[in-house]
Design an enzyme around this catalytic site. Structure first.
Site, PDB file in Angstrom:
ATOM      1  N   ARG A 261       8.304 -43.793 -16.871  1.00 13.04           N
ATOM      2  CA  ARG A 261       9.257 -44.691 -17.537  1.00 13.04           C
ATOM      3  C   ARG A 261       8.642 -46.075 -17.674  1.00 13.04           C
ATOM      4  O   ARG A 261       8.050 -46.600 -16.728  1.00 13.04           O
ATOM      5  CB  ARG A 261      10.571 -44.770 -16.750  1.00 13.04           C
ATOM      6  N   ARG A 276      11.661 -48.709  -8.278  1.00 14.76           N
ATOM      7  CA  ARG A 276      11.606 -48.648  -9.746  1.00 14.76           C
ATOM      8  C   ARG A 276      10.146 -48.611 -10.192  1.00 14.76           C
ATOM      9  O   ARG A 276       9.525 -49.640 -10.420  1.00 14.76           O
ATOM     10  CB  ARG A 276      12.345 -49.845 -10.347  1.00 14.76           C
ATOM     11  N   GLU A 348      21.311 -45.969  -5.604  1.00 11.75           N
ATOM     12  CA  GLU A 348      21.363 -44.686  -6.320  1.00 11.75           C
ATOM     13  C   GLU A 348      20.140 -43.826  -6.007  1.00 11.75           C
ATOM     14  O   GLU A 348      19.012 -44.298  -6.045  1.00 11.75           O
ATOM     15  CB  GLU A 348      21.430 -44.931  -7.826  1.00 11.75           C
ATOM     16  N   SER A 351      21.819 -39.050 -10.135  1.00  3.04           N
ATOM     17  CA  SER A 351      22.903 -39.085 -11.114  1.00  3.04           C
ATOM     18  C   SER A 351      23.081 -37.679 -11.648  1.00  3.04           C
ATOM     19  O   SER A 351      22.106 -37.034 -12.048  1.00  3.04           O
ATOM     20  CB  SER A 351      22.573 -40.028 -12.281  1.00  3.04           C
ATOM     21  N   ARG A 391      12.613 -42.120  -4.056  1.00  2.00           N
ATOM     22  CA  ARG A 391      13.759 -42.797  -3.447  1.00  2.00           C
ATOM     23  C   ARG A 391      14.186 -42.094  -2.156  1.00  2.00           C
ATOM     24  O   ARG A 391      14.688 -42.738  -1.232  1.00  2.00           O
ATOM     25  CB  ARG A 391      14.914 -42.895  -4.440  1.00  2.00           C
TER      26      ARG A 391
END
Length: 426
Positions: A261, A276, A348, A351, A391
């Protein structure tokens, strides 16, 4: 993608649903383009039919010696041939503009999704586990990690910011996490393991909603391929353009892949550590199901993701995302947020979203209901992290840290660690 028939029949409801996601009324513009496109299509089809009819009549008129009629028909055909390309161009333009608008719009939120502008309006609907009480000051993973093999400096030297170089016991722990998750999702939760491509073409990115609106969030190669931002792209597109038998549903797929990403627009966010990254690993879950079963499948997939956190004994909370915080393709999304004691907050880690037929329409992925030979329906698609490996590594480092800088290995991961029970500082 949206159903144009639904918009024709329910323009006010369509605008009201989009308004919940902060999108201005657009039904009138869509319907005007739709009407223009359909009128031009009818004009084109009528013109083509008349051209073919007149062309056949020319031979008949000539055979009967009626040169006057033949000449008039030839003039009419020539006139139609000169006009039809222009009508076709106008129809293509109107249809293209209509498709562009429909493709850029987000999915309509499901009933019961809370209204809200951003993450502050999400609703907590559950919590599991009690945060550990430390007898020392808990540190963040970016402070613990370097002595254990988490090397940011080497990665930055070769690749720039938002990359990591994992060494020795730290690399082993990351591999163990991914393998444990795959085993849990396949052997316990009923997903089929896949090893999909991580390079895809435009149509695959369009099918799952990354294109055209979110191209800046992904990396593109010089030959036009895209590096997948998540295995959702590859797994969901495995049914692209297919007509499935109802008996084939549900299809449940999982994969452990690298993800890429660009993090466009995230300057200043989570600059420390692994939260991130431009490149990371994730176990993805995808389900392709009968429309009647998608709500139940959403709950099932969420439980599959929760089972990983429970097995690793990581406290977390379950959030229902509001309309302003959901991804564009989702009708409804649950976020699982893991407790990070070093940051003194929940973050988070997964999801899980149900997308209805939004992606299926973009992919033209359908199924034939049992007992019907001709009719087809769009499948429903769902996706979720089960979990993000990096994560999860962060959560283990922070929740299992010791006062001396070491990190104990969660019991569930010990079979994957080749006898290593604790990460020791170098």
């Amino acid at each position: 993608m949206h159903d144009i028939k639904y918009i024709r029949d329910n323009p006010e409801d369509f605008d009201a649903a989009l308004a919940k996601r902060g999108v201005e009324a657009v039904a009138a513009q869509i319907l005007a383009l739709d009407e223009q496109s359909r009128a031009l299509k009818t004009q084109l089809q009528d013109g083509q039919a008349r051209r073919n009819e007149a062309s056949k009549a020319i031979g008949k008129a000539k055979g009967e010696g009626d040169e006057e009629t033949a000449q008039a028909l030839m003039t009419e055909v020539a006139d139609l041939k000169s006009k039809l390309p222009g009508i076709e161009d106008k129809e293509r333009e109107a249809s293209g503009r209509l498709q562009d608008i429909l493709a850029a719009l987000p999915n309509l939120p499901a009933d019961g999704v809370p209204l809200g502008a951003d993450e502050d309006d999400n609703v907590k609907i559950g919590r599991w586990g009690e945060p550990r009480v430390f007898d020392f000051t808990a540190r963040e993973h970016s402070d613990i990690g370097p002595a254990l093999g988490l090397d940011f400096e080497t990665a930055a030297a070769m690749s720039g910011s938002r990359f990591a170089f994992l060494r020795g016991q730290m690399a082993r722990l990351q591999r163990a996490i991914g393998q444990f998750m795959l085993d849990q999702q396949t052997m316990t939760n009923g997903f089929e393991e896949c090893a999909p491509p991580v390079l895809v073409r435009d149509h695959a990115m369009f099918g799952t909603g990354q294109l055209p609106k979110f191209s800046e969030d992904s990396f593109q190669t010089t030959d036009g391929h895209w590096l997948i931002p998540t295995a959702e792209v590859s797994l969901t597109n495995s049914v692209h353009g297919q007509i499935l038998d109802e008996a084939q549903l549900p299809i449940r797929l999982t994969a452990l892949t690298p993800c890429f990403r660009s993090e466009a627009g995230s300057a200043g966010k989570d600059t420390k550590g692994l939260i991130r990254q431009h490149q990371f690993e994730k176990v993805e879950m995808v389900a392709i199901v009968h429309p009647d079963h998608s709500d139940a499948e959403h709950e099932r997939m969420t439980e599959a993701a929760e089972s990983i956190l429970k097995a690793l004994e990581l406290p977390y909370r379950k959030m229902l995302l509001c309309t302003g915080d959901m991804g564009a393709t989702a009708r409804k999304t649950y976020d699982l947020e893991v407790w990070l004691p070093g940051q003194d907050t929940y973050r988070e880690i997964s999801s899980i979203s149900t997308c209805g037929e939004y992606q299926a329409r973009r992919m033209n992925a359908r199924f034939r209901p049992e007992g019907e030979e001709k009719g087809t329906r769009f499948v429903h698609t769902l996706n979720g992290s089960g979990l993000a490996v990096g994560r999860t590594l962060v959560a283990i480092l922070e929740n299992y840290q010791q006062a001396d800088g070491s990190v104990t290995i969660p019991p569930a991961l010990l079979p994957y660690m080749a006898g290593i029970e604790k990460l020791e500082p170098a």
